[in-house]
Design a protein around this motif. Structure first.
Motif, PDB file in Angstrom:
ATOM      1  N   GLU A   1       0.869  -1.031   0.091  1.00  0.00           N
ATOM      2  CA  GLU A   1       0.178  -0.039  -0.165  1.00  0.00           C
ATOM      3  C   GLU A   1       0.817   1.109  -0.004  1.00  0.00           C
ATOM      4  OE1 GLU A   1      -2.898   0.046   3.121  1.00  0.00           O
ATOM      5  OE2 GLU A   1      -2.908  -2.334   3.305  1.00  0.00           O
ATOM      6  N   ARG A   2       0.517   2.166  -0.929  1.00  0.00           N
ATOM      7  CA  ARG A   2       1.295   3.545  -1.032  1.00  0.00           C
ATOM      8  C   ARG A   2       0.426   4.525  -1.179  1.00  0.00           C
ATOM      9  NH1 ARG A   2       6.895   4.637  -4.311  1.00  0.00           N
ATOM     10  NH2 ARG A   2       6.869   6.957  -4.076  1.00  0.00           N
ATOM     11  N   ILE A   3       0.743   5.650  -0.503  1.00  0.00           N
ATOM     12  CA  ILE A   3       0.042   7.014  -0.598  1.00  0.00           C
ATOM     13  C   ILE A   3       0.944   7.827  -1.750  1.00  0.00           C
ATOM     14  CG2 ILE A   3      -0.772   8.975   0.214  1.00  0.00           C
ATOM     15  CD1 ILE A   3      -2.232   6.636   1.064  1.00  0.00           C
ATOM     16  N   PHE A   4       0.267   7.879  -2.978  1.00  0.00           N
ATOM     17  CA  PHE A   4       0.538   8.852  -3.896  1.00  0.00           C
ATOM     18  C   PHE A   4       0.018  10.249  -3.839  1.00  0.00           C
ATOM     19  CE2 PHE A   4       1.381   4.568  -5.615  1.00  0.00           C
ATOM     20  CZ  PHE A   4       2.840   4.829  -5.760  1.00  0.00           C
ATOM     21  N   HIS A   5       0.771  11.277  -3.881  1.00  0.00           N
ATOM     22  CA  HIS A   5       0.165  12.630  -3.724  1.00  0.00           C
ATOM     23  C   HIS A   5       0.208  13.422  -4.995  1.00  0.00           C
ATOM     24  CE1 HIS A   5      -0.789  16.632  -2.117  1.00  0.00           C
ATOM     25  NE2 HIS A   5       0.107  17.100  -2.880  1.00  0.00           N
TER      26      HIS A   5
ATOM     27  N   MET B   1       4.891   8.291 -12.399  1.00  0.00           N
ATOM     28  CA  MET B   1       5.625   8.985 -11.613  1.00  0.00           C
ATOM     29  C   MET B   1       5.856  10.512 -11.830  1.00  0.00           C
ATOM     30  SD  MET B   1       5.823   6.734  -9.119  1.00  0.00           S
ATOM     31  CE  MET B   1       6.876   7.688  -8.282  1.00  0.00           C
ATOM     32  N   SER B   2       5.916  10.830 -12.925  1.00  0.00           N
ATOM     33  CA  SER B   2       6.292  12.250 -13.553  1.00  0.00           C
ATOM     34  C   SER B   2       5.111  13.038 -13.300  1.00  0.00           C
ATOM     35  CB  SER B   2       6.134  12.418 -14.870  1.00  0.00           C
ATOM     36  OG  SER B   2       5.200  12.016 -15.736  1.00  0.00           O
ATOM     37  N   ALA B   3       3.764  12.541 -12.758  1.00  0.00           N
ATOM     38  CA  ALA B   3       2.727  13.519 -12.289  1.00  0.00           C
ATOM     39  C   ALA B   3       2.450  13.363 -11.100  1.00  0.00           C
ATOM     40  CB  ALA B   3       1.306  12.323 -12.852  1.00  0.00           C
ATOM     41  N   VAL B   4       3.180  12.447 -10.243  1.00  0.00           N
ATOM     42  CA  VAL B   4       3.295  12.419  -8.844  1.00  0.00           C
ATOM     43  C   VAL B   4       4.110  13.452  -8.225  1.00  0.00           C
ATOM     44  CG1 VAL B   4       3.817  11.105  -6.651  1.00  0.00           C
ATOM     45  CG2 VAL B   4       2.872  10.023  -8.667  1.00  0.00           C
ATOM     46  N   SER B   5       3.513  14.292  -7.211  1.00  0.00           N
ATOM     47  CA  SER B   5       4.101  15.380  -6.331  1.00  0.00           C
ATOM     48  C   SER B   5       4.655  15.072  -5.054  1.00  0.00           C
ATOM     49  CB  SER B   5       3.040  16.448  -6.281  1.00  0.00           C
ATOM     50  OG  SER B   5       2.197  16.739  -7.469  1.00  0.00           O
ATOM     51  N   LYS B   6       6.023  15.519  -4.867  1.00  0.00           N
ATOM     52  CA  LYS B   6       6.449  15.566  -3.472  1.00  0.00           C
ATOM     53  C   LYS B   6       5.544  16.055  -2.635  1.00  0.00           C
ATOM     54  CE  LYS B   6      11.111  15.240  -5.254  1.00  0.00           C
ATOM     55  NZ  LYS B   6      11.338  13.705  -5.173  1.00  0.00           N
ATOM     56  N   SER B   7       5.504  15.273  -1.355  1.00  0.00           N
ATOM     57  CA  SER B   7       4.832  15.959  -0.271  1.00  0.00           C
ATOM     58  C   SER B   7       5.510  15.616   0.985  1.00  0.00           C
ATOM     59  CB  SER B   7       3.334  15.183  -0.110  1.00  0.00           C
ATOM     60  OG  SER B   7       3.486  13.840  -0.017  1.00  0.00           O
TER      61      SER B   7
END
Length: 457
Positions: A241-245, A447-453
């Motif tokens: 399970e992973r949370i993608f922001h 992954m290019s659409a995923v933002s760092k949080s």
């Protein structure tokens, strides 16, 4: 080094503060078709992680306030303090399920501790399995509400935080009702802190008026002799399970791209994001070209009914919308092609489609079984980024994160939350097999659409 375990310290039951508000002489609530079909699904399990204030005797005071405000809240959401009862006949066989709001223990309230920190929970790339222990009734299915509480609350004290986990029987309420309950509880808790909890205007008073088609009268009789005929206990495979922001800016780019490629302006932000997720997970699975795959969106029926149901309607009113194609066709076409297919399906969903499903269900009632409900290569997007998750405060300020339990998870399940910073950002909790998760994390488009949080906000 072994992982610390959650230790249950105490438990009790909380009843509605005003039991005289319960309905009717027999204090019985009926279940609708939408509710009954959920009997073999897991409880809804969602919760919030808060920073713990550095105050003397804080946790003792918090527990007392949570119990008192919960009692006041249950006066408005009284079915949650009940239990299921079944009336059966053998000839002809029938099985009618009701909610008994009288002579029950109430909602369960558990206090637990864990020798871990907020960092231990939020720092790992993947959600630690210990999070599942933040929720009571692990692996329970909704039919268990005959002998188990319909609403167990677990407060888990960490070294520097508090997790407030709520398991809610999914045969009595859906996500919209769940978060209305949670929001109301928070609202009453805050009013309690100001000394006026007994005269709190509830912003979204729940409507306890179960909806049935005109030609149907409760209770609904199921053609079964025993619950073993329809209760199925699904065991999830090993999952990551992973949370993608996704920031508001990233989602805006996806939406613009999807609409441009489809030469339209009608595709929504969430439809664009869903299209990206479906395509990316399908690539990660490395499916043969001709393999069929589907994307299912869980839709709220309330506004689509004729006449519409109020958002405050308490119960289940959801429908699974499905788009299907071959894996090869999905991957070789662009984001806009996929997003448009999702848009058309959502736009065409209306009260007539809901009524057709209900009429077919009445002619041949069935209970959803999680292991057979979805195809092996589907992607299912549940919950909603529109739910008011981060407005809930219980004397600890804004929550630092939302997490969920074991319930209703499988390879391809995606749960959506509003992003912590708001503004149209979205967090997606993605559940995949370890192999497929690794492939998704290597997918360049995704992954290019995923933002760092910042996990500590």
């Amino acid at each position: 080094m072994s992982t610390p375990a959650v230790r249950h310290v105490s438990e009790c039951f909380v009843k509605p503060h005003h039991p005289t508000q319960l309905p009717g002489p027999n204090q019985i609530c009926h279940l609708t078709h939408w509710d009954i079909a959920m009997l073999s699904i897991h409880y809804i399990q969602k919760g919030l992680l808060f920073k713990k204030p550095d105050q003397h005797d804080f946790i003792e005071s918090l527990l007392d306030k949570l119990k008192h405000s919960l009692s006041l809240t249950l006066s408005h959401f009284y079915p949650l303090a009940g239990r299921f009862v079944t009336h059966k006949t053998q000839d002809p066989p029938s099985y009618a399920l009701l909610v008994d709001c009288n002579n029950t223990d109430g909602a369960k309230f558990v206090y637990a501790t864990l020798d871990m920190t907020i960092s231990d929970i939020l720092s790992p790339v993947h959600v630690p399995p210990i999070v599942h222990s933040f929720f009571d009734l692990h692996k329970a299915v909704n039919h268990d509400g005959h002998t188990m509480p319909l609403l167990p609350i677990q407060v888990t004290e960490l070294v520097d935080g508090v997790f407030l986990g709520c398991s809610l029987n999914h045969a009595i309420a859906d996500g919209t009702s769940y978060w209305n309950f949670f929001n109301t509880w928070s609202h009453i808790f805050q009013a309690q802190a100001q000394g006026n909890e007994y005269d709190v205007p509830v912003w979204h008073q729940p409507i306890h008026n179960p909806w049935f088609p005109n030609d149907c009268r409760p209770p609904i009789n199921l053609p079964f002799k025993h619950h073993d005929e329809f209760v199925n206990r699904f065991e999830a495979p090993l999952l990551r399970e992973r949370i993608f922001h996704f920031s508001a800016e990233s989602i805006a780019k996806l939406k613009a791209k999807a609409n441009s490629e489809s030469n339209t302006t009608k595709i929504s932000s969430f439809q664009s994001l869903s299209a990206l997720v479906w395509r990316s997970i399908t690539r990660a699975r490395s499916l043969p070209y001709e393999q069929r795959t589907s994307c299912k969106l869980v839709a709220n029926n309330r506004s689509r009914m004729e006449p519409p149901l109020a958002e405050e309607y308490f119960g289940n009113s959801i429908h699974s919308l499905s788009v299907e194609t071959s894996a090869g066709e999905l991957v070789e076409n662009d984001l806009g092609w996929t997003a448009w297919k999702l848009h058309v399906t959502v736009a065409n969903h209306n009260g007539g489609e809901v009524m057709q499903f209900l009429q077919e269900w009445l002619q041949s009632p069935f209970i959803f079984k999680l292991g057979r409900l979805f195809e092996p290569y589907c992607v299912v997007l549940g919950s909603s980024p529109r739910f008011n998750v981060y407005a809930n405060e219980f004397g600890m300020g804004k929550a630092v994160a939302a997490r969920s339990g074991y319930g209703n998870k499988f390879d391809g399940k995606v749960t959506s939350y509003p992003g912590h910073e708001g503004g149209g950002s979205i967090d997606l909790e993605v559940c995949l097999s370890p192999q497929n998760m690794s492939a998704l994390e290597s997918d360049e488009e995704f992954m290019s659409a995923v933002s760092k949080s910042n996990p500590f906000y």
